[in-house]
Write a protein that holds these residues in place. Sequence first.
Motif, mmCIF file in Angstrom:
data_model
loop_
_atom_site.group_PDB
_atom_site.id
_atom_site.type_symbol
_atom_site.label_atom_id
_atom_site.label_comp_id
_atom_site.label_asym_id
_atom_site.label_seq_id
_atom_site.Cartn_x
_atom_site.Cartn_y
_atom_site.Cartn_z
ATOM 1 N N ALA A 106 68.121 -20.174 25.586
ATOM 2 C CA ALA A 106 69.095 -20.840 26.458
ATOM 3 C C ALA A 106 70.270 -21.391 25.675
ATOM 4 C CB ALA A 106 68.401 -21.954 27.241
ATOM 5 N N ASP A 107 70.054 -21.832 24.420
ATOM 6 C CA ASP A 107 71.134 -22.383 23.599
ATOM 7 C C ASP A 107 71.831 -21.313 22.773
ATOM 8 O OD1 ASP A 107 69.190 -21.753 21.788
ATOM 9 O OD2 ASP A 107 68.931 -23.787 20.987
ATOM 10 N N LYS A 108 71.612 -20.049 23.110
ATOM 11 C CA LYS A 108 72.218 -18.880 22.463
ATOM 12 C C LYS A 108 71.622 -18.566 21.089
ATOM 13 C CE LYS A 108 74.813 -18.479 26.014
ATOM 14 N NZ LYS A 108 74.424 -17.475 27.040
ATOM 15 N N GLU A 109 70.576 -19.288 20.707
ATOM 16 C CA GLU A 109 69.886 -18.943 19.463
ATOM 17 C C GLU A 109 69.271 -17.551 19.611
ATOM 18 O OE1 GLU A 109 65.849 -20.129 16.940
ATOM 19 O OE2 GLU A 109 66.398 -21.224 18.756
ATOM 20 N N ILE A 110 69.366 -16.743 18.551
ATOM 21 C CA ILE A 110 68.786 -15.400 18.598
ATOM 22 C C ILE A 110 67.271 -15.504 18.392
ATOM 23 C CG2 ILE A 110 68.697 -13.138 17.486
ATOM 24 C CD1 ILE A 110 71.622 -13.459 16.746
ATOM 25 N N ILE A 111 66.534 -15.108 19.400
ATOM 26 C CA ILE A 111 65.065 -15.093 19.312
ATOM 27 C C ILE A 111 64.603 -13.866 18.533
ATOM 28 C CG2 ILE A 111 62.919 -14.953 20.642
ATOM 29 C CD1 ILE A 111 64.405 -16.291 22.970
ATOM 30 N N ASP A 112 65.250 -12.724 18.798
ATOM 31 C CA ASP A 112 64.869 -11.470 18.160
ATOM 32 C C ASP A 112 65.981 -10.464 18.424
ATOM 33 O OD1 ASP A 112 63.391 -9.584 16.804
ATOM 34 O OD2 ASP A 112 61.910 -9.251 18.389
ATOM 35 N N SER A 113 65.910 -9.340 17.750
ATOM 36 C CA SER A 113 66.816 -8.222 17.994
ATOM 37 C C SER A 113 65.984 -6.987 18.285
ATOM 38 C CB SER A 113 67.715 -7.970 16.776
ATOM 39 O OG SER A 113 68.528 -9.098 16.517
ATOM 40 N N GLY A 114 66.469 -6.166 19.221
ATOM 41 C CA GLY A 114 65.691 -4.982 19.565
ATOM 42 C C GLY A 114 66.389 -4.147 20.612
ATOM 43 N N ILE A 115 65.611 -3.428 21.380
ATOM 44 C CA ILE A 115 66.132 -2.486 22.364
ATOM 45 C C ILE A 115 65.812 -2.973 23.768
ATOM 46 C CG2 ILE A 115 65.849 -0.137 23.300
ATOM 47 C CD1 ILE A 115 65.398 0.797 20.426
ATOM 48 N N ALA A 116 66.806 -2.879 24.648
ATOM 49 C CA ALA A 116 66.606 -3.183 26.071
ATOM 50 C C ALA A 116 66.700 -1.886 26.859
ATOM 51 C CB ALA A 116 67.658 -4.179 26.561
ATOM 52 N N LEU A 117 65.727 -1.662 27.723
ATOM 53 C CA LEU A 117 65.700 -0.479 28.580
ATOM 54 C C LEU A 117 65.622 -0.906 30.042
ATOM 55 C CD1 LEU A 117 63.246 1.909 26.698
ATOM 56 C CD2 LEU A 117 65.541 2.528 27.459
#
Length: 452
Positions: free
Chosen positions: A56-67
């Motif tokens: 919610a605070d724009k912190e990056i939780i993870d990086s990956g692929i969205a489908l």
Amino acid sequence: MTEHYTDTIVAIATAPGRGGVGVVRLSGPESAQIAEQICGKLAQTRQAKFTHFRAADKEIIDSGIALYFAGPASFTGEDVIELQGHGSPLVMARLCQRAVELGARMARPGEFSERAFLNGKMDLAQAEAVADLIESSTELAARSAMRSLQGEFSKKVNDFLQELTYLRMFVEASIDFADEEIDFLGEAQVDKQLQQLLATLAGIQGSARQGRLLREGISVVLAGQPNAGKSSLHNRLAGHDAAIVTEVAGTTRDVLREQIHLGGLPLRISDTAGLHDATSDIVELEGIRRTQNELAQADHILLLIDDQLGMTEQDTKILSALPTDKSFTLIRNKIDQSGHAAEITIENGMSVIYLSAKNGEGMDLLTQHLCEVVGFHPEEEGVFMARRRHLDALQRAQQAIEAGYDCLTGMGAGELLAEELRIAQSALGEITGTFTTEDLLDHIFSSFCIGK
């Protein structure tokens, strides 16, 4: 049948634990909107997009692929999103929590498959095959589950239902037009058609029984006096030293279980404490009590005796105390010491196998015998995965058709035949979900994995 849900569900779709990749799945009308708040604008449907997953605070939780899979062209028939990131349980839990904050709710076990069924993406037998494929423990089981998932089982049932419906049409026509000169029952050769239906149903039942064995396997309990060689046989079947083997009688005090496979047949073997009366040891007594519990739950019992000693009074006592509703085989062990040849015979109405658990002589006879006892044929083609409830439904359909046949041939009662055919239709409809109840659906899907 089609359901329209107003809520959106989320769950971790990959297996529990750490892995290189972890998948969080959403399904429901708000899936795309929730996903866009987590990872920004989505790519077009069925196109992968690399992105960051944010809190919610724009912190990056993870990086990956969205489908994005737009409904109805998705697994559940609804809008579905898959967020594929790193397989950290903490990271995936945070993604689920973020989706819940944005309006989703955690899915119940099997709810994705349940929605697929209710939205007409698969029938009930296919939905169950999803779970069976995930849980399959042998190559044969996986192939059978895939056949069911592709609809082979459902097709057999539906084709049979079509024949049954066609026959019922003629029977009911004979009732509705009883005053006409046309003899529907006679012209339709109902007697012959009923026999053909029963023969076809027997074939389906045979394949279903094979499928149930592949899915559930059998439970085999090793029983006998102390030092009869139960632990040695257990190790021989397991293929490794799972149980302690010594010359000291009574080494095994508790139940030791092992899951193995015999030619594709899942087999749960239980090594148990030796059965005898001459003990006051509280630990041994508890072991014997547990042995008796295992015997009561077994599909098949292997009763071991020492072939050098033959059938002793204590062996006879154990034999007479076995549960009367259980099948068993007498194993005359230690032929490496008695000098008897490995063979399988029938003695006093009992199947008897002479073998040596120590050196493996005669083990091939035991393996073949266990498959024969339960009617397992690994070479049989076209086997599909099946469950106990499927066999129960097939059995009830068979009983109804047989009852209808008796009504026709014994009393000429077309009305009763029509009613029995309706009962058979209803029973078969439970397999694919044509006729079902909410309680049955809850029971079936609650046994699925979360996220499936």
